[in-house]
Design an enzyme around this catalytic site. Structure first.
Site, PDB file in Angstrom:
ATOM      1  N   CYS A   1      -2.720  -1.803   1.293  1.00 59.33           N
ATOM      2  CA  CYS A   1      -3.736  -0.774   1.543  1.00 59.33           C
ATOM      3  C   CYS A   1      -3.896   0.133   0.331  1.00 59.33           C
ATOM      4  CB  CYS A   1      -3.373   0.021   2.784  1.00 59.33           C
ATOM      5  SG  CYS A   1      -1.657   0.496   2.832  1.00 59.33           S
TER       6      CYS A   1
ATOM      7  N   GLU B   1      -2.524   4.804   9.642  1.00 57.90           N
ATOM      8  CA  GLU B   1      -2.507   4.454   8.221  1.00 57.90           C
ATOM      9  C   GLU B   1      -3.388   3.226   8.108  1.00 57.90           C
ATOM     10  OE1 GLU B   1      -2.202   3.186   5.055  1.00 57.90           O
ATOM     11  OE2 GLU B   1      -0.112   2.578   5.291  1.00 57.90           O
TER      12      GLU B   1
ATOM     13  N   GLU C   1     -13.038  -3.408   1.779  1.00 59.98           N
ATOM     14  CA  GLU C   1     -11.649  -3.754   1.525  1.00 59.98           C
ATOM     15  C   GLU C   1     -11.503  -5.264   1.620  1.00 59.98           C
ATOM     16  OE1 GLU C   1      -8.535  -2.657   4.450  1.00 59.98           O
ATOM     17  OE2 GLU C   1      -7.354  -2.050   2.718  1.00 59.98           O
TER      18      GLU C   1
ATOM     19  N   LYS D   1       6.223  -2.873  17.714  1.00 64.67           N
ATOM     20  CA  LYS D   1       5.569  -4.180  17.777  1.00 64.67           C
ATOM     21  C   LYS D   1       5.259  -4.675  16.371  1.00 64.67           C
ATOM     22  CE  LYS D   1       1.449  -5.853  17.873  1.00 64.67           C
ATOM     23  NZ  LYS D   1       1.652  -7.196  17.273  1.00 64.67           N
TER      24      LYS D   1
HETATM   25  P1  NAP Z   1      -5.118  -5.367  12.686  1.00 64.99           P
HETATM   26  O1  NAP Z   1      -5.851  -6.204  13.669  1.00 64.99           O
HETATM   27  O2  NAP Z   1      -5.496  -3.949  12.555  1.00 64.99           O
HETATM   28  O3  NAP Z   1      -3.551  -5.512  13.043  1.00 64.99           O
HETATM   29  C1  NAP Z   1      -2.542  -4.570  12.757  1.00 64.99           C
HETATM   30  C2  NAP Z   1      -1.562  -4.500  13.922  1.00 64.99           C
HETATM   31  O4  NAP Z   1      -2.241  -3.995  15.068  1.00 64.99           O
HETATM   32  C3  NAP Z   1      -0.985  -5.848  14.343  1.00 64.99           C
HETATM   33  O5  NAP Z   1       0.345  -5.652  14.793  1.00 64.99           O
HETATM   34  C4  NAP Z   1      -1.904  -6.248  15.490  1.00 64.99           C
HETATM   35  O6  NAP Z   1      -1.334  -7.161  16.394  1.00 64.99           O
HETATM   36  C5  NAP Z   1      -2.112  -4.908  16.156  1.00 64.99           C
HETATM   37  N1  NAP Z   1      -3.305  -4.841  17.001  1.00 64.99           N
HETATM   38  C6  NAP Z   1      -4.444  -5.574  16.893  1.00 64.99           C
HETATM   39  N2  NAP Z   1      -5.312  -5.226  17.850  1.00 64.99           N
HETATM   40  C7  NAP Z   1      -4.732  -4.257  18.595  1.00 64.99           C
HETATM   41  C8  NAP Z   1      -5.129  -3.492  19.736  1.00 64.99           C
HETATM   42  N3  NAP Z   1      -6.331  -3.654  20.306  1.00 64.99           N
HETATM   43  N4  NAP Z   1      -4.267  -2.574  20.247  1.00 64.99           N
HETATM   44  C9  NAP Z   1      -3.073  -2.397  19.683  1.00 64.99           C
HETATM   45  N5  NAP Z   1      -2.621  -3.091  18.605  1.00 64.99           N
HETATM   46  C10 NAP Z   1      -3.456  -4.015  18.066  1.00 64.99           C
HETATM   47  O7  NAP Z   1      -5.197  -5.997  11.250  1.00 64.99           O
HETATM   48  P2  NAP Z   1      -5.361  -7.558  10.890  1.00 64.99           P
HETATM   49  O8  NAP Z   1      -6.308  -8.231  11.837  1.00 64.99           O
HETATM   50  O9  NAP Z   1      -4.019  -8.109  10.776  1.00 64.99           O
HETATM   51  O10 NAP Z   1      -6.014  -7.471   9.455  1.00 64.99           O
HETATM   52  C11 NAP Z   1      -7.426  -7.295   9.307  1.00 64.99           C
HETATM   53  C12 NAP Z   1      -7.736  -6.416   8.108  1.00 64.99           C
HETATM   54  O11 NAP Z   1      -7.181  -5.120   8.296  1.00 64.99           O
HETATM   55  C13 NAP Z   1      -7.139  -6.877   6.788  1.00 64.99           C
HETATM   56  O12 NAP Z   1      -7.863  -7.885   6.185  1.00 64.99           O
HETATM   57  C14 NAP Z   1      -7.141  -5.581   6.013  1.00 64.99           C
HETATM   58  O13 NAP Z   1      -8.399  -5.308   5.489  1.00 64.99           O
HETATM   59  C15 NAP Z   1      -6.802  -4.549   7.066  1.00 64.99           C
HETATM   60  N6  NAP Z   1      -5.353  -4.222   7.096  1.00 64.99           N
HETATM   61  C16 NAP Z   1      -4.931  -3.060   6.566  1.00 64.99           C
HETATM   62  C17 NAP Z   1      -3.566  -2.769   6.554  1.00 64.99           C
HETATM   63  C18 NAP Z   1      -3.031  -1.515   5.986  1.00 64.99           C
HETATM   64  O14 NAP Z   1      -1.927  -1.505   5.500  1.00 64.99           O
HETATM   65  N7  NAP Z   1      -3.733  -0.423   6.066  1.00 64.99           N
HETATM   66  C19 NAP Z   1      -2.657  -3.663   7.085  1.00 64.99           C
HETATM   67  C20 NAP Z   1      -3.119  -4.850   7.647  1.00 64.99           C
HETATM   68  C21 NAP Z   1      -4.477  -5.108   7.658  1.00 64.99           C
HETATM   69  P3  NAP Z   1      -1.460  -8.769  16.157  1.00 64.99           P
HETATM   70  O15 NAP Z   1      -0.179  -9.137  15.587  1.00 64.99           O
HETATM   71  O16 NAP Z   1      -1.673  -9.359  17.515  1.00 64.99           O
HETATM   72  O17 NAP Z   1      -2.619  -8.993  15.258  1.00 64.99           O
END
Ligand code: NAP
Ligand code: MG
Length: 459
Positions: free
Chosen positions: A269, A235, A361, A160
Site C-alpha cells: 500500500c 488501512e 492502485e 482473520k
Molecule cells: P480485500 O478484499 O480488501 O481483502 C482484505 C481482507 O479483507 C481479506 O482478509 C479478506 O478476506 C477480507 N474481506 C474481504 N471482504 C470482506 C468483507 N465483506 N467483510 C470483512 N472482511 C472482508 O482485498 P483483496 O481482494 O485481497 O485485494 C484487492 C485489492 O485491494 C488489491 O489489488 C489492492 O489494490 C488492495 N489491497 C490493499 C492492501 C493494503 O495494504 N492497503 C492490502 C491488500 C489489498 P478474504 O481472505 O476472504 O479475501
C-alpha cells in the site's frame, strides 16, 4: 487451537510455481461465534492481569517468535512468494512490535485533573474483543501491528488472515499459546472475509475492527461498524508519489526508486507508484533509472539474492497486466518464465494525470512517470488523488523539503529516502487511504476508551 471437525478446508498455493502444497480449515459462522465467545470470556481475566505480568507475557511471546524467525520466514516464502530477505525482516518485525508494546502495560498512564471537592482521574480502559482483518500482502507485519498493541492495552483478539495467506498467522497463534498467553486471549480464525471477517463487524461482542485491505471493502466495513458505533481502524489503498526535484542527488534517487515500488512485487500500500520528475532533469533521470530497473533481481523468492518474487495469484497478475493495455511502456526488467505468477518490473510513461495507470492502485510492479514544472506543480499533482498514504521527496534544499513535506496530503512521508515504516513511529493514511494510526505511540490508545472518574471528598 482446534477448529472442530465438520468444517471445510481451503487450498494453499505456492505463488512461485502455482502448486497447492497444503490445506487449512475455513471457519463457518458457528465456529466464528464460538471463538468470539471464548475471546469474550477470556477478556475478564486478561484485563485483570497485573501490568508487569502482561508485559512479561508479551516479552515472552516476542522471544518465542524470535526463536522461530527462520521457520516463519520460510513459511511466508512458500505461501506469499516473499523474498527470503523480506520474510525474515517481516518475522523480526512481529518480534519487535511485540517487544515495543510489551513496554505499554506499565505505561498506560491516565491523568489526574484538578477539580473542586474531590479527585478526578482518567483511566485508559480496554475495549473488549478486538477483531483484526489482515490482507495477503504483508501477512505477518499487519497482523502484529494489530494484535500487539491490542493485547498490551488489555483486549483479547480474534484475527482473520487472508484466505490466500493464512499459514504464518496460524503459526503465530500457536506460538502465543507456547509463550504462555492464556487460551482465548489471541485466536487466529482462518476463513473467508465474507463469513469470518463480516462476523467481526456484526457480532456485538467485538468492540473494534482493525481492517487492512482494499478501499472498497474498507468502506463497507466502516458502514457496517456504524450500526453498533463500533470502533474502527482502516488501512486502505495508496497511490503514493515519489517526487524528484532537479536539485536532488539524482543518482541516489534513481538507484532507490525501483525498490520503492517493486519491493514485494509492488503489492504494497506504500508503493511509490507515481514517479514525479522535474522536467529539466526528466531525460537524465530516466537514463539513470533504466539500468537500475533492468538490474532488479526478480528470482525464485527462496534465493538469498532475490529482490522480488512473484505476484500473489493468477487473478492479481491478470489485473496488473490489464494496466499495460494501450500504455506507453518505457522499459521493463526481467522475470522468470514458467509456472507461478511472475510479472517483470515495468516503467510506464504517463501522458497526463488522467491516465488510468497514473490514477488507480495497480498493486503490482508497475510505476508511472510524469514530469512536473515547479514546486507548486509537483504539490498539485501529488495531491491530485483520493489516496494519501505514503510518499517521498528528493531535494537538497532544506526549505523546499520542509514546505513540500507539509503540503503533500499523506500520512507517512520520507525525505531523501523511501522508507516510511518503523515500528516506533506512527503509520496510516490521510483521505481515503485510511482512518487512525498504527504503530508508534499513537496506536495504543486507539485500543482503549478514556474513563473519567470523580471521587468526592465528602462534606
Ligand atoms: P480485500 O478484499 O480488501 O481483502 C482484505 C481482507 O479483507 C481479506 O482478509 C479478506 O478476506 C477480507 N474481506 C474481504 N471482504 C470482506 C468483507 N465483506 N467483510 C470483512 N472482511 C472482508 O482485498 P483483496 O481482494 O485481497 O485485494 C484487492 C485489492 O485491494 C488489491 O489489488 C489492492 O489494490 C488492495 N489491497 C490493499 C492492501 C493494503 O495494504 N492497503 C492490502 C491488500 C489489498 P478474504 O481472505 O476472504 O479475501
Ligand atoms: Mg477482495
Amino acid at each position: 487451537m482446534t477448529y472442530g471437525d465438520a468444517m471445510s478446508r481451503t487450498d494453499v498455493i505456492n505463488p512461485a510455481n502455482g502448486e497447492r502444497f497444503t490445506t487449512v480449515p475455513s471457519l463457518g459462522l458457528e465456529e466464528t461465534d464460538a471463538a468470539i465467545e471464548r475471546a469474550s470470556q477470556a477478556f475478564a481475566g486478561w484485563r485483570q492481569v497485573a501490568p508487569g505480568d502482561r508485559a512479561r507475557l508479551l516479552r515472552r511471546f516476542a522471544a518465542v517468535v524470535d526463536q522461530h524467525i527462520e521457520e516463519l520466514a520460510q513459511l511466508e516464502v512458500r505461501n506469499a512468494g516473499h523474498t527470503i530477505g523480506n520474510a525474515r525482516w517481516e518475522a523480526g518485525n512481529v518480534r519487535d512490535v511485540l517487544d515495543y508494546y510489551a513496554g505499554a502495560p506499565e505505561r498506560l498512564i491516565g491523568r489526574q485533573i484538578p477539580v473542586a471537592g474531590g479527585v478526578d482521574v482518567t483511566f485508559h480502559e480496554p475495549l473488549g474483543v478486538v477483531g483484526i482483518i489482515v490482507p495477503w500482502n504483508f501477512p505477518m507485519p499487519i497482523a502484529g501491528w494489530g494484535f500487539a498493541p491490542a493485547l498490551a492495552a488489555g483486549n483479547t483478539v480474534v484475527l482473520k488472515p487472508a484466505e490466500l495467506t493464512p499459514l504464518t498467522a496460524i503459526r503465530l497463534g500457536e506460538l502465543a499459546l507456547e509463550a504462555g498467553l492464556p487460551p482465548g486471549v489471541f485466536q487466529v480464525l482462518p476463513g473467508k472475509g465474507s463469513v469470518v471477517g463480516q462476523r467481526f463487524v456484526t457480532h456485538p461482542a467485538v468492540r473494534k475492527v482493525c481492517f487492512t485491505g482494499s478501499t472498497e471493502v474498507g468502506k463497507s466495513i466502516m458502514a457496517g461498524c456504524a450500526e453498533q458505533v463500533k470502533r474502527v481502524t482502516l488501512e486502505l489503498g495508496g497511490k503514493s508519489a515519489n517526487i524528484v526535484f532537479a536539485d536532488a542527488d539524482l543518482e541516489a534517487a534513481a538507484a532507490a526508486a525501483p525498490g520503492a515500488v517493486f519491493d514485494n512485487a509492488g503489492q504494497d500500500c506504500c508503493a511509490r507508484s507515481r514517479l514525479l520528475v522535474q522536467d529539466s532533469v526528466y531525460d537524465k533521470f530516466l537514463a539513470l533509472l533504466e539500468p537500475a530497473v533492468r538490474a532488479f533481481r526478480v528470482l525464485d523468492p527462496a534465493d538469498e539474492s532475490a529482490e522480488m518474487g512473484p505476484l500473489i495469484s493468477s487473478g492479481q497478475r491478470s489485473s496488473v497486466a490489464g494496466y499495460l493495455d494501450g500504455a506507453d511502456v518505457a522499459f521493463r526488467g526481467s522475470a522468470p518464465s514458467g509456472g507461478g505468477w511472475w510479472f517483470p518490473p515495468t516503467v510506464l510513461l504517463a501522458h497526463s494525470a488522467t491516465d488510468r495507470h497514473w490514477r488507480e492502485e495497480i498493486f503490482g510492479p508497475v510505476v508511472s512517470v510524469l514530469p512536473f514544472r515547479d514546486e507548486a506543480d509537483a504539490i498539485r499533482l501529488a495531491n491530485d488523488t483520493e489516496y494519501g498514504l505514503s510518499g517521498s521527496l528528493w531535494t537538497r534544499d532544506v526549505g523546499r523539503a520542509l514546505r513540500v513535506s507539509r503540503a503533500v496530503e499523506t500520512g507517512a512521508l520520507s525525505v531523501n529516502s523511501n522508507s516510511s515504516v518503523r515500528y516506533w513511529t506512527p503509520f496510516g493514511g490521510m483521505k481515503q487511504s485510511g482512518l487512525g494510526r498504527e504503530l508508534g505511540p499513537d496506536a495504543l490508545l486507539s485500543f482503549t476508551d478514556v474513563k473519567n472518574v470523580f471521587f468526592s471528598m465528602g462534606d
